[in-house]
Structure formats: C-alpha cells, structure tokens
Write an enzyme that holds these catalytic residues in place. Structure first.
Site, mmCIF file in Angstrom:
data_model
loop_
_atom_site.group_PDB
_atom_site.id
_atom_site.type_symbol
_atom_site.label_atom_id
_atom_site.label_comp_id
_atom_site.label_asym_id
_atom_site.label_seq_id
_atom_site.Cartn_x
_atom_site.Cartn_y
_atom_site.Cartn_z
ATOM 1 N N SER A 50 0.841 -1.205 0.000
ATOM 2 C CA SER A 50 0.000 0.000 0.000
ATOM 3 C C SER A 50 0.872 1.249 0.000
ATOM 4 C CB SER A 50 -0.942 0.004 1.209
ATOM 5 O OG SER A 50 -0.213 -0.180 2.400
ATOM 6 N N ASP A 88 5.531 -7.058 2.624
ATOM 7 C CA ASP A 88 4.706 -7.579 1.529
ATOM 8 C C ASP A 88 5.560 -8.025 0.347
ATOM 9 O OD1 ASP A 88 2.050 -7.616 2.237
ATOM 10 O OD2 ASP A 88 1.532 -5.695 1.306
ATOM 11 N N GLU A 120 -0.119 -12.509 -1.128
ATOM 12 C CA GLU A 120 -1.547 -12.521 -1.455
ATOM 13 C C GLU A 120 -1.914 -13.814 -2.175
ATOM 14 O OE1 GLU A 120 -2.935 -9.081 -3.612
ATOM 15 O OE2 GLU A 120 -2.074 -7.675 -2.173
ATOM 16 N N GLU A 187 -8.959 -9.520 4.249
ATOM 17 C CA GLU A 187 -9.282 -8.146 3.849
ATOM 18 C C GLU A 187 -10.654 -8.077 3.193
ATOM 19 O OE1 GLU A 187 -6.191 -6.069 1.771
ATOM 20 O OE2 GLU A 187 -7.513 -4.447 1.163
HETATM 21 N N1 LIG Z 1 -4.893 4.001 1.959
HETATM 22 C C1 LIG Z 1 -5.073 2.695 1.783
HETATM 23 N N2 LIG Z 1 -5.759 2.008 2.710
HETATM 24 C C2 LIG Z 1 -5.973 0.663 2.567
HETATM 25 O O1 LIG Z 1 -6.582 0.057 3.455
HETATM 26 C C3 LIG Z 1 -5.462 0.024 1.406
HETATM 27 C C4 LIG Z 1 -4.736 0.786 0.474
HETATM 28 N N3 LIG Z 1 -4.569 2.110 0.671
HETATM 29 N N4 LIG Z 1 -4.181 0.211 -0.616
HETATM 30 C C5 LIG Z 1 -4.120 -1.229 -0.701
HETATM 31 C C6 LIG Z 1 -5.352 -1.817 -0.212
HETATM 32 C C7 LIG Z 1 -6.547 -1.426 -1.092
HETATM 33 N N5 LIG Z 1 -7.572 -1.335 -0.113
HETATM 34 C C8 LIG Z 1 -8.848 -0.802 -0.323
HETATM 35 C C9 LIG Z 1 -9.009 0.367 -0.993
HETATM 36 C C10 LIG Z 1 -10.269 0.885 -1.200
HETATM 37 C C11 LIG Z 1 -11.376 0.232 -0.717
HETATM 38 C C12 LIG Z 1 -12.721 0.825 -0.940
HETATM 39 O O2 LIG Z 1 -12.830 1.969 -1.319
HETATM 40 N N6 LIG Z 1 -13.788 0.059 -0.714
HETATM 41 C C13 LIG Z 1 -15.150 0.563 -0.811
HETATM 42 C C14 LIG Z 1 -16.129 -0.556 -0.977
HETATM 43 C C15 LIG Z 1 -16.172 -1.012 -2.392
HETATM 44 C C16 LIG Z 1 -17.303 -1.972 -2.667
HETATM 45 O O3 LIG Z 1 -17.350 -3.055 -2.083
HETATM 46 O O4 LIG Z 1 -18.141 -1.640 -3.491
HETATM 47 C C17 LIG Z 1 -15.510 1.309 0.482
HETATM 48 O O5 LIG Z 1 -16.443 2.129 0.423
HETATM 49 O O6 LIG Z 1 -14.846 1.103 1.495
HETATM 50 C C18 LIG Z 1 -11.212 -0.958 -0.031
HETATM 51 C C19 LIG Z 1 -9.931 -1.467 0.166
HETATM 52 C C20 LIG Z 1 -7.099 -1.689 1.186
HETATM 53 N N7 LIG Z 1 -5.710 -1.331 1.129
HETATM 54 C C1 LIG Z 2 -3.903 -3.533 3.660
HETATM 55 C C2 LIG Z 2 -2.770 -4.382 4.149
HETATM 56 C C3 LIG Z 2 -3.232 -5.692 4.679
HETATM 57 C C4 LIG Z 2 -1.755 -4.563 3.057
HETATM 58 O O1 LIG Z 2 -1.581 -5.586 2.446
HETATM 59 C C5 LIG Z 2 -0.970 -3.374 2.706
HETATM 60 O O2 LIG Z 2 -0.972 -2.387 3.457
HETATM 61 O O3 LIG Z 2 -0.318 -3.416 1.645
HETATM 62 MG MG LIG Z 3 -0.480 -5.303 0.656
#
Ligand SMILES: Nc1nc(=O)c2c([nH]1)NC[C@@H]1CN(c3ccc(C(=O)N[C@@H](CCC(=O)O)C(=O)O)cc3)CN21
Ligand SMILES: CC(C)C(=O)C(=O)O
Ligand SMILES: [Mg+2]
Length: 288
Positions: A50, A88, A120, A187
């Site tokens: 991330s 990672d 992953e 996740e």
């Molecule tokens: N800043 C950041 N936080 C994270 O937790 C994170 C990252 N980056 N980058 C790598 C992954 C990507 N992740 C993410 C990024 C976005 C959502 C997100 O926007 N989800 C929507 C729901 C989408 C749906 O199911 O339709 C949400 O509203 O939370 C989820 C996980 C978690 N990880």
């Molecule tokens: C969201 C966590 C679990 C991760 O894989 C990351 O930060 O890259």
């Molecule tokens: Mg990761």
C-alpha cells in the site's frame, strides 16, 4: 520507551490467539512511521505494498517493486527494534516460479531486515508458501480482497459475499495454514465469514474491513492518522486528522515568513560584536 518488550514471533502469535489476546498490526513505511507504530504499542508492523498508494502516489499497488519494498523495509527496521516486521511480497515477485519466489522472500529478510513476509492468494500460492517456509521464513497469508488482483476484480470490492466465493476463501485459509502460514490477513470480507475462518484455524487471523471476529486488526497508518487527503476505505477509522493539522502548520509557517514573524532570535545565531566590527571594516577597506 517501547511498550512492547518482547518481539512477537510465530509462536507468540499462536499463544496470543489461544489466550484470546487481540493482535495489533499497523503498516509503516519509513523511520518516523515505524517509530510511531512501535512506541504506540503495535505488536506487528507491516511494510505493505500500500506504500505505492499512500507514500508514492500510485493509483494501485501494482507498480510497487521489490526494490521499493526493500528500500522502505530497511528504513522501518532502523526505526523499530522490538516489533515483528512483516514485508509484503509485491506484484510479480511470486508469480513467475518457485525459486524466484523463495529468492524474493529471502531478499526481504536478508536485505530488508524483515522478520516475515506476506503473500496474497490462496490455493494458487501454496507451492510458493511451502517453499518459503522450508527456507525458514515465516509467511503471513492474505485472503479476501487481494489488491494485486484489482484489474481482475474491477475495483477494491468486498469479497466472499456469495456461497461459492465464501467457501473458496474458507478452504484457502485451511490450505494456507496447512502450508505453514503463521497468520492470515483477511481483507474486506463479511464479519460472519471472518468468524467461521477464525474459529476453524489454529493460526491467528488479522482483519482489515473484516469485522470484529478476527484475532487481530491491521490498518494503514496514513488512514488511521488521517495523513491522506485521498479517498479512504469505509473500514478505516480516523484516530487523528493529521493532514489538516499539518496543512495548518505549513500555512502558519508561510504566513509568518511573509510577515517577517519567523525567524525570531530564538531560532537565530548571534555573532561576537568585535568580530562583526572587524569584518565590516575589512569589507570596507577592500571595497567589495
Ligand atoms: N490508503 C489505503 N488504505 C488501505 O486500506 C489500502 C490501500 N490504501 N491500498 C491497498 C489496499 C486497497 N484497499 C482498499 C481500498 C479501497 C477500498 C474501498 O474503497 N472500498 C469501498 C467498498 C467497495 C465496494 O465493495 O463496493 C468502500 O467504500 O470502502 C477498499 C480497500 C485496502 N488497502
Ligand atoms: C492492507 C494491508 C493488509 C496490506 O496488504 C498493505 O498495506 O499493503
Ligand atoms: Mg499489501
């Protein structure tokens, strides 16, 4: 002084699960974030890919390289001495062949100084996980939303909502445990699925967007500190508003410089009066 006195190990992680002690994990990407995570009392630090999104400004985690992860893991290990550090494995570092997978996992340990690696995937990475574990490297699994699969998933979406995908994730968790993983990150999956998996595993689950039924939690430190002005995943809770605080601080600095209010004597250096007089007359004499 560090809150955590003994570094978590794979054995300690299992014990914490058995004793019902929640595992606290946080990402860190550099020296200051590692210092904050350790002093704040995290049990584990994740140098997550991330970093590509919160530190390097990419849209996804896909551009992150082995060199990026090693570079940042080195900074994190310098900043934290008593916290278990997981790094990672980035996109493409474990997809080509098993020897290349072991080599890359080994580099995160040998060059980066990490204590464990995270990978992953489920059944498709079992061979790689077994080979890394055979090399003596602790492996953390990662199921549910796998951000490195974003282009196939069509976005960062909740996984395991229907029967087939939920069963697949459940089976993958059992297979990762059998392959020797010391913990599994879950996740973006529904809380009841997290509960089922956590109850059936001896190794701890660490949730992110996976509800309160995991054996531990992980968050991206930039999200929980509020350092980012980008979108935030819904599951991320802000414990601080640092982006706003830092922007206000920069704004105050800019105003003070423009109004000649900074620097004052407190942030400046004096010169002996005799030295100054001699310097002035010399400059005059030489007519510069
Ligand atoms: N800043 C950041 N936080 C994270 O937790 C994170 C990252 N980056 N980058 C790598 C992954 C990507 N992740 C993410 C990024 C976005 C959502 C997100 O926007 N989800 C929507 C729901 C989408 C749906 O199911 O339709 C949400 O509203 O939370 C989820 C996980 C978690 N990880
Ligand atoms: C969201 C966590 C679990 C991760 O894989 C990351 O930060 O890259
Ligand atoms: Mg990761």
């Amino acid at each position: 002084m560090a809150v955590t006195t003994t570094k978590a190990t794979t054995v300690k992680l299992r014990e914490m699960k058995q004793e019902g002690k929640k595992i606290v994990m946080l990402t860190a990407y550099d020296f200051p974030t590692a210092r904050v995570a350790e002093e704040g009392g995290a049990d584990m630090i994740l140098v997550g890919d991330s970093l590509g999104m919160v530190v390097l400004g990419y849209e996804t985690t896909l551009p992150v390289t082995m060199e990026d992860i090693i570079h940042h893991t080195k900074a994190v290990t310098r900043g934290s001495k008593s916290t278990m550090i997981v790094a990672d494995l980035p996109f493409l570092s474990y997809h080509i062949s098993t020897p290349e997978t072991v080599r890359n996992a080994g580099r995160l340990i040998q060059e980066g100084g990490a204590d464990a690696v995270k990978i992953e995937g489920g059944r498709e990475v079992i061979e790689g996980v077994e080979a890394i574990v055979r090399a003596g490297i602790p492996v953390v699994g990662h199921l549910g939303l796998q951000p490195q699969m974003v282009n196939q998933l069509g976005g960062f979406k909740v996984q395991g909502k229907d029967y087939e995908s939920a069963l697949r994730i459940f089976e993958d968790a059992l297979m990762l445990q059998a392959a020797g993983c010391c913990a599994i990150v879950l996740e973006c999956i529904p809380t009841p699925l997290t509960k089922l998996i956590s109850e059936h595993l001896d190794i701890p689950t660490i949730g992110i967007g996976a509800g309160d039924t995991a054996d531990g939690q992980v968050l991206v430190i930039h999200d929980m500190l509020g350092i980012t002005d980008r979108y935030m995943p819904r599951f991320a809770k802000k414990y601080s508003e640092l982006f706003q605080e830092m922007t206000t601080a920069v704004n105050n600095y800019a105003t003070e410089v423009r109004d000649s209010l900074f620097p004052t004597a407190q942030h400046s250096f004096k010169m002996n009066e005799d030295v100054l007089e001699r310097l002035k007359s010399e400059i005059n004499q030489r007519s510069y």
